[in-house]
Enzyme design. Structure first.
Site, PDB file in Angstrom:
ATOM      1  N   ARG A  37      51.571  52.300  55.222  1.00 41.83           N
ATOM      2  CA  ARG A  37      51.554  50.950  54.688  1.00 41.83           C
ATOM      3  C   ARG A  37      50.129  50.589  54.303  1.00 41.83           C
ATOM      4  O   ARG A  37      49.226  50.666  55.120  1.00 41.83           O
ATOM      5  CB  ARG A  37      52.072  49.931  55.718  1.00 41.83           C
ATOM      6  CG  ARG A  37      53.493  50.177  56.185  1.00 41.83           C
ATOM      7  CD  ARG A  37      54.483  49.837  55.080  1.00 41.83           C
ATOM      8  NE  ARG A  37      55.854  49.946  55.543  1.00 41.83           N
ATOM      9  CZ  ARG A  37      56.724  50.816  55.064  1.00 41.83           C
ATOM     10  NH1 ARG A  37      56.364  51.670  54.127  1.00 41.83           N
ATOM     11  NH2 ARG A  37      57.956  50.837  55.523  1.00 41.83           N
ATOM     12  N   SER A 113      52.014  37.041  49.565  1.00 36.02           N
ATOM     13  CA  SER A 113      52.508  38.359  49.140  1.00 36.02           C
ATOM     14  C   SER A 113      52.808  39.216  50.365  1.00 36.02           C
ATOM     15  O   SER A 113      52.081  40.179  50.654  1.00 36.02           O
ATOM     16  CB  SER A 113      51.473  39.074  48.264  1.00 36.02           C
ATOM     17  OG  SER A 113      51.234  38.346  47.094  1.00 36.02           O
ATOM     18  N   GLU A 140      28.483  29.421  44.129  1.00 31.81           N
ATOM     19  CA  GLU A 140      27.604  29.770  43.005  1.00 31.81           C
ATOM     20  C   GLU A 140      28.267  30.668  41.964  1.00 31.81           C
ATOM     21  O   GLU A 140      27.824  30.732  40.824  1.00 31.81           O
ATOM     22  CB  GLU A 140      26.299  30.399  43.510  1.00 31.81           C
ATOM     23  CG  GLU A 140      26.473  31.712  44.224  1.00 31.81           C
ATOM     24  CD  GLU A 140      25.145  32.276  44.709  1.00 31.81           C
ATOM     25  OE1 GLU A 140      25.019  33.509  44.715  1.00 31.81           O
ATOM     26  OE2 GLU A 140      24.250  31.493  45.076  1.00 31.81           O
TER      27      GLU A 140
END
Length: 181
Positions: A37, A113, A140
């Protein structure tokens, strides 16, 4: 063993980054076989549905490098270590939009997800926003443009796929539901 649980046998760290970490786990499946996985570990995120006094939704448009295009989204950002989602939401709202709020209401949370990432997204709504004279500075490397739309305009943007990300679509569906009640 929990139903369908995959027991981790071994974890290999592949990458540790500023936003995500990537690992590959070898797992034992419920049938006794093994598999791999690929997992993305994420600290979690928040998103805010800001509504102005004249009932417009405040969105930000920003470039998304993985897609090589700009998206129009509700303000959102990553949780910092140990930071409460509410605090992150207020900070991101001000940094990205220049609006501040003293009132946040929790809407929901969801996994973005779950097939490969553990990111949990918290959604808040606020109808008590005010423009800040000297807002917190955005990151930034963050460049955004503010867009304010009515709910009907936002729905049109969804239909045109100008709004095309899950959290923002969820927010618009939520607002549609509230309007029907």
């Amino acid at each position: 063993m929990k139903k369908f649980e995959e027991k981790t046998i071994h974890t290999e760290q592949i990458f540790n980054g500023k936003v995500v970490n990537l690992q590959v786990d070898e797992v034992r499946l419920p049938n006794g076989k093994t598999s791999k996985r690929e997992l993305i570990k994420h600290p979690g995120a928040v998103a805010v549905i800001p509504i102005t006094k004249d009932n417009k939704i405040v969105f930000v448009e920003q470039y998304r490098k993985p897609l090589e295009k700009s998206l129009i989204e509700i303000p959102a950002g990553k949780l910092e270590p140990g930071e409460k989602p509410e605090k992150t939401a207020l900070r991101e709202l001000e940094e990205e939009t220049g609006y501040r709020s003293n009132q946040l209401d929790f809407v929901s949370s969801f996994y973005t997800s779950p097939g490969f990432a553990d990111e949990l997204m918290y959604i808040f709504i606020t109808k008590e926003i005010e423009k800040v004279k000297d807002p917190l500075s955005p990151d930034e490397d963050e460049f955004v443009e503010i867009i304010e739309l009515t709910l009907d305009e936002a729905i049109e943007y969804v239909q045109q796929q100008r709004i095309h990300d899950a959290k923002t679509n969820y927010a618009i569906l939520y607002l549609e539901m509230l309007e029907r009640m």
